[in-house]
Design a protein around this motif. Structure first.
Motif, PDB file in Angstrom:
ATOM      1  N   GLN A  45       0.755  -1.240  -0.065  1.00  0.00           N
ATOM      2  CA  GLN A  45      -0.170  -0.275   0.126  1.00  0.00           C
ATOM      3  C   GLN A  45       0.931   1.258   0.207  1.00  0.00           C
ATOM      4  O   GLN A  45       0.507   2.393  -0.654  1.00  0.00           O
ATOM      5  CB  GLN A  45      -0.879  -0.029   1.247  1.00  0.00           C
ATOM      6  CG  GLN A  45      -2.066  -1.058   1.214  1.00  0.00           C
ATOM      7  CD  GLN A  45      -2.619  -1.288  -0.180  1.00  0.00           C
ATOM      8  OE1 GLN A  45      -2.539  -2.085  -0.959  1.00  0.00           O
ATOM      9  NE2 GLN A  45      -3.391   0.008  -0.710  1.00  0.00           N
ATOM     10  N   ILE A 181      -8.522   6.744   3.327  1.00  0.00           N
ATOM     11  CA  ILE A 181      -9.541   5.873   3.525  1.00  0.00           C
ATOM     12  C   ILE A 181      -9.563   4.702   2.589  1.00  0.00           C
ATOM     13  O   ILE A 181      -9.803   3.630   2.896  1.00  0.00           O
ATOM     14  CB  ILE A 181     -11.031   6.401   3.348  1.00  0.00           C
ATOM     15  CG1 ILE A 181     -11.219   7.414   4.371  1.00  0.00           C
ATOM     16  CG2 ILE A 181     -12.099   5.472   3.356  1.00  0.00           C
ATOM     17  CD1 ILE A 181     -11.220   7.349   5.859  1.00  0.00           C
ATOM     18  N   ASP A 182      -9.168   4.992   1.304  1.00  0.00           N
ATOM     19  CA  ASP A 182      -9.440   3.893   0.236  1.00  0.00           C
ATOM     20  C   ASP A 182      -8.055   3.145   0.340  1.00  0.00           C
ATOM     21  O   ASP A 182      -8.151   1.829  -0.405  1.00  0.00           O
ATOM     22  CB  ASP A 182      -9.505   4.735  -1.066  1.00  0.00           C
ATOM     23  CG  ASP A 182     -10.785   5.215  -1.077  1.00  0.00           C
ATOM     24  OD1 ASP A 182     -11.767   4.791  -0.546  1.00  0.00           O
ATOM     25  OD2 ASP A 182     -11.147   6.131  -1.815  1.00  0.00           O
ATOM     26  N   GLU A 183      -6.866   3.673   0.589  1.00  0.00           N
ATOM     27  CA  GLU A 183      -5.547   2.833   0.289  1.00  0.00           C
ATOM     28  C   GLU A 183      -4.815   2.726   1.472  1.00  0.00           C
ATOM     29  O   GLU A 183      -4.010   1.642   1.515  1.00  0.00           O
ATOM     30  CB  GLU A 183      -4.924   3.618  -0.668  1.00  0.00           C
ATOM     31  CG  GLU A 183      -5.491   3.656  -2.039  1.00  0.00           C
ATOM     32  CD  GLU A 183      -6.005   2.594  -2.948  1.00  0.00           C
ATOM     33  OE1 GLU A 183      -5.104   1.248  -2.493  1.00  0.00           O
ATOM     34  OE2 GLU A 183      -6.486   2.478  -3.761  1.00  0.00           O
ATOM     35  N   HIS A 185      -3.032   1.743   5.043  1.00  0.00           N
ATOM     36  CA  HIS A 185      -3.222   0.384   5.934  1.00  0.00           C
ATOM     37  C   HIS A 185      -2.628   0.541   7.201  1.00  0.00           C
ATOM     38  O   HIS A 185      -1.367   0.847   7.474  1.00  0.00           O
ATOM     39  CB  HIS A 185      -2.674  -0.848   5.452  1.00  0.00           C
ATOM     40  CG  HIS A 185      -2.760  -2.176   5.961  1.00  0.00           C
ATOM     41  ND1 HIS A 185      -3.911  -3.004   5.833  1.00  0.00           N
ATOM     42  CD2 HIS A 185      -2.031  -2.788   6.993  1.00  0.00           C
ATOM     43  CE1 HIS A 185      -3.918  -3.890   6.869  1.00  0.00           C
ATOM     44  NE2 HIS A 185      -2.818  -3.839   7.350  1.00  0.00           N
ATOM     45  N   HIS A 192      -6.690  -6.505   4.788  1.00  0.00           N
ATOM     46  CA  HIS A 192      -6.881  -5.466   3.875  1.00  0.00           C
ATOM     47  C   HIS A 192      -8.081  -6.074   2.755  1.00  0.00           C
ATOM     48  O   HIS A 192      -8.033  -5.647   1.634  1.00  0.00           O
ATOM     49  CB  HIS A 192      -5.588  -5.135   3.138  1.00  0.00           C
ATOM     50  CG  HIS A 192      -5.888  -3.811   2.566  1.00  0.00           C
ATOM     51  ND1 HIS A 192      -5.629  -2.561   3.305  1.00  0.00           N
ATOM     52  CD2 HIS A 192      -5.924  -3.248   1.291  1.00  0.00           C
ATOM     53  CE1 HIS A 192      -5.705  -1.592   2.449  1.00  0.00           C
ATOM     54  NE2 HIS A 192      -5.797  -1.997   1.396  1.00  0.00           N
ATOM     55  N   HIS A 194     -11.314  -6.231   4.111  1.00  0.00           N
ATOM     56  CA  HIS A 194     -12.932  -5.866   4.648  1.00  0.00           C
ATOM     57  C   HIS A 194     -12.807  -4.089   4.995  1.00  0.00           C
ATOM     58  O   HIS A 194     -11.784  -3.754   5.652  1.00  0.00           O
ATOM     59  CB  HIS A 194     -13.288  -6.452   5.937  1.00  0.00           C
ATOM     60  CG  HIS A 194     -14.623  -5.758   6.302  1.00  0.00           C
ATOM     61  ND1 HIS A 194     -15.626  -6.399   5.686  1.00  0.00           N
ATOM     62  CD2 HIS A 194     -15.013  -5.209   7.415  1.00  0.00           C
ATOM     63  CE1 HIS A 194     -16.825  -5.774   6.371  1.00  0.00           C
ATOM     64  NE2 HIS A 194     -16.356  -5.048   7.345  1.00  0.00           N
ATOM     65  N   LYS A 195     -13.385  -3.506   4.173  1.00  0.00           N
ATOM     66  CA  LYS A 195     -13.360  -1.728   4.244  1.00  0.00           C
ATOM     67  C   LYS A 195     -14.653  -1.323   5.062  1.00  0.00           C
ATOM     68  O   LYS A 195     -15.795  -1.703   4.965  1.00  0.00           O
ATOM     69  CB  LYS A 195     -13.628  -1.313   3.035  1.00  0.00           C
ATOM     70  CG  LYS A 195     -13.268   0.349   2.817  1.00  0.00           C
ATOM     71  CD  LYS A 195     -13.516   0.816   1.333  1.00  0.00           C
ATOM     72  CE  LYS A 195     -13.150   2.265   1.536  1.00  0.00           C
ATOM     73  NZ  LYS A 195     -13.557   2.945   0.247  1.00  0.00           N
ATOM     74  N   HIS A 196     -14.149  -0.526   5.974  1.00  0.00           N
ATOM     75  CA  HIS A 196     -15.247   0.113   6.893  1.00  0.00           C
ATOM     76  C   HIS A 196     -14.966   1.880   6.675  1.00  0.00           C
ATOM     77  O   HIS A 196     -14.549   1.886   5.496  1.00  0.00           O
ATOM     78  CB  HIS A 196     -14.506   0.013   8.465  1.00  0.00           C
ATOM     79  CG  HIS A 196     -14.318  -1.375   9.186  1.00  0.00           C
ATOM     80  ND1 HIS A 196     -15.100  -2.183   9.734  1.00  0.00           N
ATOM     81  CD2 HIS A 196     -13.111  -2.052   8.725  1.00  0.00           C
ATOM     82  CE1 HIS A 196     -14.487  -3.396   9.985  1.00  0.00           C
ATOM     83  NE2 HIS A 196     -13.506  -3.056   9.465  1.00  0.00           N
ATOM     84  N   GLY A 199     -11.839   3.115   6.637  1.00  0.00           N
ATOM     85  CA  GLY A 199     -10.701   2.607   6.084  1.00  0.00           C
ATOM     86  C   GLY A 199     -10.659   0.945   6.143  1.00  0.00           C
ATOM     87  O   GLY A 199     -11.657   0.346   6.731  1.00  0.00           O
ATOM     88  N   TYR A 200      -9.748   0.238   5.520  1.00  0.00           N
ATOM     89  CA  TYR A 200      -9.515  -1.220   5.697  1.00  0.00           C
ATOM     90  C   TYR A 200      -8.950  -1.778   7.025  1.00  0.00           C
ATOM     91  O   TYR A 200      -8.226  -1.193   7.660  1.00  0.00           O
ATOM     92  CB  TYR A 200      -8.713  -1.485   4.615  1.00  0.00           C
ATOM     93  CG  TYR A 200      -9.275  -1.821   3.134  1.00  0.00           C
ATOM     94  CD1 TYR A 200     -10.042  -2.758   3.091  1.00  0.00           C
ATOM     95  CD2 TYR A 200      -9.169  -0.526   2.502  1.00  0.00           C
ATOM     96  CE1 TYR A 200     -10.747  -2.788   1.455  1.00  0.00           C
ATOM     97  CE2 TYR A 200      -9.865  -0.529   1.012  1.00  0.00           C
ATOM     98  CZ  TYR A 200     -10.600  -1.592   0.853  1.00  0.00           C
ATOM     99  OH  TYR A 200     -11.168  -1.728  -0.399  1.00  0.00           O
ATOM    100  N   CYS A 208      -6.859  -0.602  14.704  1.00  0.00           N
ATOM    101  CA  CYS A 208      -8.155  -0.505  14.073  1.00  0.00           C
ATOM    102  C   CYS A 208      -9.007   0.333  15.147  1.00  0.00           C
ATOM    103  O   CYS A 208      -9.782   1.050  14.584  1.00  0.00           O
ATOM    104  CB  CYS A 208      -8.485  -2.025  13.631  1.00  0.00           C
ATOM    105  SG  CYS A 208      -7.965  -2.573  12.090  1.00  0.00           S
TER     106      CYS A 208
END
Length: 222
Positions: A45, A181-183, A185, A192, A194-196, A199-200, A208
């Protein structure tokens, strides 16, 4: 020309710092470390985000941490939510001397590249209890490294006194919130898939949980 080097894990904090650096320096590049971390997806990432933002990414490999095997981030048999085995007052995710070594290597790399500014995403407000994320440590190391190399490299740590909610806000201001949010980690368990909303991640590990709470505070305007 003002050049900067971002110590880049590909997580929320370092992605925010990369956006911050690109908006303030003429030339920016990143350095990422492969130290045997079990959440290795962060390396991929980091490289992807660097590519999206059109900055060079250098990956350095460190075998020593795997040989020491003194952290749940490296030893998959340890409980990531427990206390550290040898530093029982710290979380299991603590990697002894990791930041000292990362920042030392980044300092050496900066000397080679003629870079006088290093940006790091350490934070002592909403953090995981790591003593090497505190401002006195960073200032002491900066002084020692410059004395030891007759250099004049400045460490910048724009997140040092921010909450996670404020870090989300800064990423918006610097134009990288969507990338965060999208990329990015952060998950210690390397999930990586499951996206909330934030973010993932697994949604359960300390990283998290901290990110989730920060996102909720940010979206609620706290």
């Amino acid at each position: 020309m003002r050049k900067a080097l971002v110590v880049f894990s590909g997580g929320q904090d370092s992605t925010t710092c990369l956006g911050w650096a690109k908006n303030r320096f003429d030339e920016v590049e990143t350095i990422t470390f492969d130290y045997g971390q079990k959440h290795r997806v962060e390396i991929a990432q980091a490289q992807k985000i660097a590519h999206v933002l059109h900055v060079k990414n250098t990956l350095l490999s460190l075998d020593a941490f795997s040989q020491l095997n003194d952290s749940a981030l490296i030893d998959g048999t340890q409980d990531i939510g427990a206390h550290h085995v040898t530093h029982t007052n710290l979380p299991a995710s603590f990697v002894p001397n990791r930041n000292a070594i990362f920042f030392t290597l980044a300092h050496a790399f900066a000397q080679k590249q003629g870079i006088e500014h290093i940006i790091i995403g350490v934070n002592q407000t909403d953090y995981s209890g790591y003593p090497d994320c505190r401002e006195p440590f960073v200032k002491a190391l900066e002084l020692a490294l410059n004395l030891g190399s007759e250099a004049n490299i400045t460490f910048h740590y724009p997140l040092m006194h921010l909450t996670k909610a404020q870090t989300f806000e800064l990423s918006r201001v610097e134009g990288v919130l969507d990338l965060v949010i999208d990329e990015s980690h952060t998950c210690y368990n390397g999930v990586h898939t499951h996206k909330h909303a934030w973010g993932y991640g697994c949604g359960e590990c300390p990283a998290c949980v901290l990110r989730k709470i920060g996102w909720e505070a940010y979206t609620q305007g706290v």
